[in-house]
Design a protein around this motif. Structure first.
Motif, PDB file in Angstrom:
ATOM      1  N   PHE A   1       0.935   6.294   0.444  1.00  0.00           N
ATOM      2  CA  PHE A   1       0.549   5.978  -0.859  1.00  0.00           C
ATOM      3  C   PHE A   1      -0.070   4.470  -0.707  1.00  0.00           C
ATOM      4  O   PHE A   1       0.967   3.728  -0.339  1.00  0.00           O
ATOM      5  CB  PHE A   1       1.675   6.334  -2.010  1.00  0.00           C
ATOM      6  N   ILE A   2      -1.219   4.280  -1.285  1.00  0.00           N
ATOM      7  CA  ILE A   2      -1.690   2.808  -1.139  1.00  0.00           C
ATOM      8  C   ILE A   2      -2.212   2.251  -2.558  1.00  0.00           C
ATOM      9  O   ILE A   2      -2.992   3.072  -3.219  1.00  0.00           O
ATOM     10  CB  ILE A   2      -3.121   2.691  -0.205  1.00  0.00           C
ATOM     11  N   ALA A   3      -1.478   1.434  -2.986  1.00  0.00           N
ATOM     12  CA  ALA A   3      -2.061   0.613  -4.264  1.00  0.00           C
ATOM     13  C   ALA A   3      -2.394  -0.573  -4.152  1.00  0.00           C
ATOM     14  O   ALA A   3      -1.962  -1.387  -3.137  1.00  0.00           O
ATOM     15  CB  ALA A   3      -0.753   0.454  -5.239  1.00  0.00           C
ATOM     16  N   THR A   4      -3.609  -1.024  -4.696  1.00  0.00           N
ATOM     17  CA  THR A   4      -4.311  -2.264  -4.241  1.00  0.00           C
ATOM     18  C   THR A   4      -4.611  -2.931  -5.750  1.00  0.00           C
ATOM     19  O   THR A   4      -4.804  -2.398  -6.681  1.00  0.00           O
ATOM     20  CB  THR A   4      -5.533  -2.022  -3.516  1.00  0.00           C
ATOM     21  N   SER A   5      -4.634  -4.376  -5.539  1.00  0.00           N
ATOM     22  CA  SER A   5      -5.395  -5.313  -6.356  1.00  0.00           C
ATOM     23  C   SER A   5      -6.477  -4.968  -6.888  1.00  0.00           C
ATOM     24  O   SER A   5      -7.418  -4.212  -5.864  1.00  0.00           O
ATOM     25  CB  SER A   5      -5.176  -6.622  -6.067  1.00  0.00           C
ATOM     26  N   PRO A   6      -7.155  -5.037  -7.756  1.00  0.00           N
ATOM     27  CA  PRO A   6      -8.560  -4.854  -8.372  1.00  0.00           C
ATOM     28  C   PRO A   6      -9.720  -5.577  -7.775  1.00  0.00           C
ATOM     29  O   PRO A   6     -10.887  -5.172  -7.710  1.00  0.00           O
ATOM     30  CB  PRO A   6      -8.776  -4.576  -9.614  1.00  0.00           C
ATOM     31  N   LEU A   7      -9.221  -6.609  -7.240  1.00  0.00           N
ATOM     32  CA  LEU A   7     -10.343  -7.599  -6.547  1.00  0.00           C
ATOM     33  C   LEU A   7     -10.752  -7.127  -5.466  1.00  0.00           C
ATOM     34  O   LEU A   7     -10.217  -6.458  -4.404  1.00  0.00           O
ATOM     35  CB  LEU A   7      -9.510  -9.031  -6.281  1.00  0.00           C
ATOM     36  N   ILE A   8     -12.299  -7.309  -5.016  1.00  0.00           N
ATOM     37  CA  ILE A   8     -12.708  -6.897  -4.122  1.00  0.00           C
ATOM     38  C   ILE A   8     -12.313  -6.730  -2.322  1.00  0.00           C
ATOM     39  O   ILE A   8     -12.388  -5.652  -1.865  1.00  0.00           O
ATOM     40  CB  ILE A   8     -14.332  -7.151  -3.901  1.00  0.00           C
ATOM     41  N   ARG A   9     -11.820  -8.044  -2.143  1.00  0.00           N
ATOM     42  CA  ARG A   9     -11.149  -8.127  -0.959  1.00  0.00           C
ATOM     43  C   ARG A   9     -10.009  -7.224  -0.714  1.00  0.00           C
ATOM     44  O   ARG A   9      -9.680  -6.750   0.456  1.00  0.00           O
ATOM     45  CB  ARG A   9     -10.925  -9.744  -0.509  1.00  0.00           C
ATOM     46  N   ALA A  10      -9.364  -6.957  -1.643  1.00  0.00           N
ATOM     47  CA  ALA A  10      -8.188  -6.140  -1.558  1.00  0.00           C
ATOM     48  C   ALA A  10      -8.503  -4.607  -1.692  1.00  0.00           C
ATOM     49  O   ALA A  10      -7.912  -4.100  -0.769  1.00  0.00           O
ATOM     50  CB  ALA A  10      -7.154  -6.460  -2.850  1.00  0.00           C
ATOM     51  N   VAL A  11      -9.480  -4.410  -2.386  1.00  0.00           N
ATOM     52  CA  VAL A  11      -9.866  -3.009  -2.410  1.00  0.00           C
ATOM     53  C   VAL A  11     -10.643  -2.513  -1.018  1.00  0.00           C
ATOM     54  O   VAL A  11     -10.307  -1.712  -0.481  1.00  0.00           O
ATOM     55  CB  VAL A  11     -11.057  -2.767  -3.802  1.00  0.00           C
ATOM     56  N   GLU A  12     -11.559  -3.568  -0.562  1.00  0.00           N
ATOM     57  CA  GLU A  12     -12.010  -3.428   0.667  1.00  0.00           C
ATOM     58  C   GLU A  12     -10.792  -2.915   1.765  1.00  0.00           C
ATOM     59  O   GLU A  12     -11.007  -2.241   2.557  1.00  0.00           O
ATOM     60  CB  GLU A  12     -12.839  -4.474   0.935  1.00  0.00           C
ATOM     61  N   SER A  13      -9.826  -3.983   2.031  1.00  0.00           N
ATOM     62  CA  SER A  13      -8.763  -3.894   2.913  1.00  0.00           C
ATOM     63  C   SER A  13      -8.121  -2.421   2.653  1.00  0.00           C
ATOM     64  O   SER A  13      -7.775  -1.843   3.711  1.00  0.00           O
ATOM     65  CB  SER A  13      -7.850  -5.041   2.472  1.00  0.00           C
ATOM     66  N   ALA A  14      -7.848  -1.977   1.337  1.00  0.00           N
ATOM     67  CA  ALA A  14      -7.131  -0.754   1.071  1.00  0.00           C
ATOM     68  C   ALA A  14      -7.888   0.425   1.803  1.00  0.00           C
ATOM     69  O   ALA A  14      -7.485   1.383   2.098  1.00  0.00           O
ATOM     70  CB  ALA A  14      -6.717  -0.721  -0.276  1.00  0.00           C
ATOM     71  N   LYS A  15      -9.387   0.325   1.434  1.00  0.00           N
ATOM     72  CA  LYS A  15     -10.047   1.478   1.860  1.00  0.00           C
ATOM     73  C   LYS A  15     -10.001   1.630   3.443  1.00  0.00           C
ATOM     74  O   LYS A  15     -10.171   2.579   3.958  1.00  0.00           O
ATOM     75  CB  LYS A  15     -11.616   1.311   1.197  1.00  0.00           C
ATOM     76  N   ILE A  16     -10.143   0.168   4.158  1.00  0.00           N
ATOM     77  CA  ILE A  16      -9.859   0.421   5.597  1.00  0.00           C
ATOM     78  C   ILE A  16      -8.728   0.941   6.017  1.00  0.00           C
ATOM     79  O   ILE A  16      -8.803   1.708   6.943  1.00  0.00           O
ATOM     80  CB  ILE A  16     -10.292  -1.058   6.113  1.00  0.00           C
ATOM     81  N   LEU A  17      -7.681   0.703   5.293  1.00  0.00           N
ATOM     82  CA  LEU A  17      -6.248   1.128   5.454  1.00  0.00           C
ATOM     83  C   LEU A  17      -6.322   2.992   5.230  1.00  0.00           C
ATOM     84  O   LEU A  17      -5.800   3.561   6.154  1.00  0.00           O
ATOM     85  CB  LEU A  17      -5.320   0.547   4.785  1.00  0.00           C
ATOM     86  N   VAL A  18      -6.980   3.254   4.342  1.00  0.00           N
ATOM     87  CA  VAL A  18      -7.050   4.746   4.056  1.00  0.00           C
ATOM     88  C   VAL A  18      -7.820   5.295   5.157  1.00  0.00           C
ATOM     89  O   VAL A  18      -7.287   6.404   5.421  1.00  0.00           O
ATOM     90  CB  VAL A  18      -7.948   5.071   2.711  1.00  0.00           C
ATOM     91  N   ASP A  19      -8.855   4.812   5.627  1.00  0.00           N
ATOM     92  CA  ASP A  19      -9.767   5.324   6.701  1.00  0.00           C
ATOM     93  C   ASP A  19      -8.716   5.340   8.055  1.00  0.00           C
ATOM     94  O   ASP A  19      -8.812   6.247   8.867  1.00  0.00           O
ATOM     95  CB  ASP A  19     -11.128   4.559   6.910  1.00  0.00           C
ATOM     96  N   THR A  20      -8.011   4.295   8.189  1.00  0.00           N
ATOM     97  CA  THR A  20      -7.266   4.022   9.363  1.00  0.00           C
ATOM     98  C   THR A  20      -5.818   4.979   9.537  1.00  0.00           C
ATOM     99  O   THR A  20      -5.561   5.410  10.734  1.00  0.00           O
ATOM    100  CB  THR A  20      -7.017   2.579   9.518  1.00  0.00           C
ATOM    101  N   LEU A  21      -5.251   5.163   8.426  1.00  0.00           N
ATOM    102  CA  LEU A  21      -4.029   5.685   8.485  1.00  0.00           C
ATOM    103  C   LEU A  21      -4.226   7.201   8.394  1.00  0.00           C
ATOM    104  O   LEU A  21      -5.104   7.855   7.656  1.00  0.00           O
ATOM    105  CB  LEU A  21      -3.258   5.193   7.001  1.00  0.00           C
ATOM    106  N   ARG A  22      -3.633   7.946   9.392  1.00  0.00           N
ATOM    107  CA  ARG A  22      -3.410   9.348   9.547  1.00  0.00           C
ATOM    108  C   ARG A  22      -2.903   9.866   8.277  1.00  0.00           C
ATOM    109  O   ARG A  22      -2.025   9.495   7.560  1.00  0.00           O
ATOM    110  CB  ARG A  22      -2.813   9.716  10.679  1.00  0.00           C
ATOM    111  N   GLY A  23      -3.076  11.102   8.275  1.00  0.00           N
ATOM    112  CA  GLY A  23      -2.337  11.961   7.198  1.00  0.00           C
ATOM    113  C   GLY A  23      -3.320  12.070   5.854  1.00  0.00           C
ATOM    114  O   GLY A  23      -4.373  11.576   5.811  1.00  0.00           O
ATOM    115  N   ASN A  24      -2.333  12.250   4.790  1.00  0.00           N
ATOM    116  CA  ASN A  24      -2.926  12.413   3.606  1.00  0.00           C
ATOM    117  C   ASN A  24      -2.746  11.001   2.850  1.00  0.00           C
ATOM    118  O   ASN A  24      -1.445  10.649   2.455  1.00  0.00           O
ATOM    119  CB  ASN A  24      -2.310  13.510   2.665  1.00  0.00           C
TER     120      ASN A  24
END
Length: 161
Positions: free
Chosen positions: A48-71
């Motif tokens: 489960f990934i929660a992120t700050s709404p600022l762009i640099r944090a959202v971009e980082s979170a999206k990269i993690l979603v793409d990188t981490l396996r599973g759901n």
């Protein structure tokens, strides 16, 4: 009962231009490498990934979603919008309450800014039930703190990378 991991990630390196800057190429690579390291270290598949709404944090979170396996599930939490050196009064308590009141997978990832280091300190204090001041190392861009809560109360803190 099983172990639970809380991984606190500071966004990757970002451009210093504009009010809400984006990640640089280096910042995207930092987060990609961090995600790959987290996958190698954690065999559990759901994040489960929660992120700050600022762009640099959202971009980082999206990269993690793409990188981490599973759901991997991603949410934006306004409570994680803490660009300053420290958290505002009550902010750590609100973040902790959100974590406690939800049924997240065994791996919860918070993506945000430098002040999340204060949340790590607060979280460890809550976990151990003590007011003892814990020294938490600086949280550099593209780095993370992993706090593992073990069912046998042998909790641990590690730094990634």
């Amino acid at each position: 009962m099983t172990d639970r991991n809380l991984i606190i990630v500071r966004h990757g390196t970002y451009s210093k231009r504009g009010e809400n800057p984006k990640l640089t190429r280096q910042g995207r690579q930092q987060i990609q490498s961090l995600g790959e390291f987290i996958v190698e270290k954690n065999t559990r598949e759901d994040f489960f990934i929660a992120t700050s709404p600022l762009i640099r944090a959202v971009e980082s979170a999206k990269i993690l979603v793409d990188t981490l396996r599973g759901n991997s599930k991603l949410e934006i939490w306004d409570e994680l919008n803490c660009e300053y050196e420290t958290l505002f009064s009550g902010q750590a308590q609100r973040i902790n309450k959100k974590i406690a009141n939800n049924r997240f997978p065994k791996n919860t990832v918070l993506v945000g800014h430098y002040a999340l280091r204060d949340f790590a300190r607060y979280y460890v204090q809550q976990l151990t039930g003590t007011e003892k001041e814990f020294k938490i190392r600086d949280l550099k861009t593209g780095h993370a703190i992993e706090i593992t809560q073990r069912y046998n109360n042998q909790n641990s803190i590690s730094y990634i990378p």
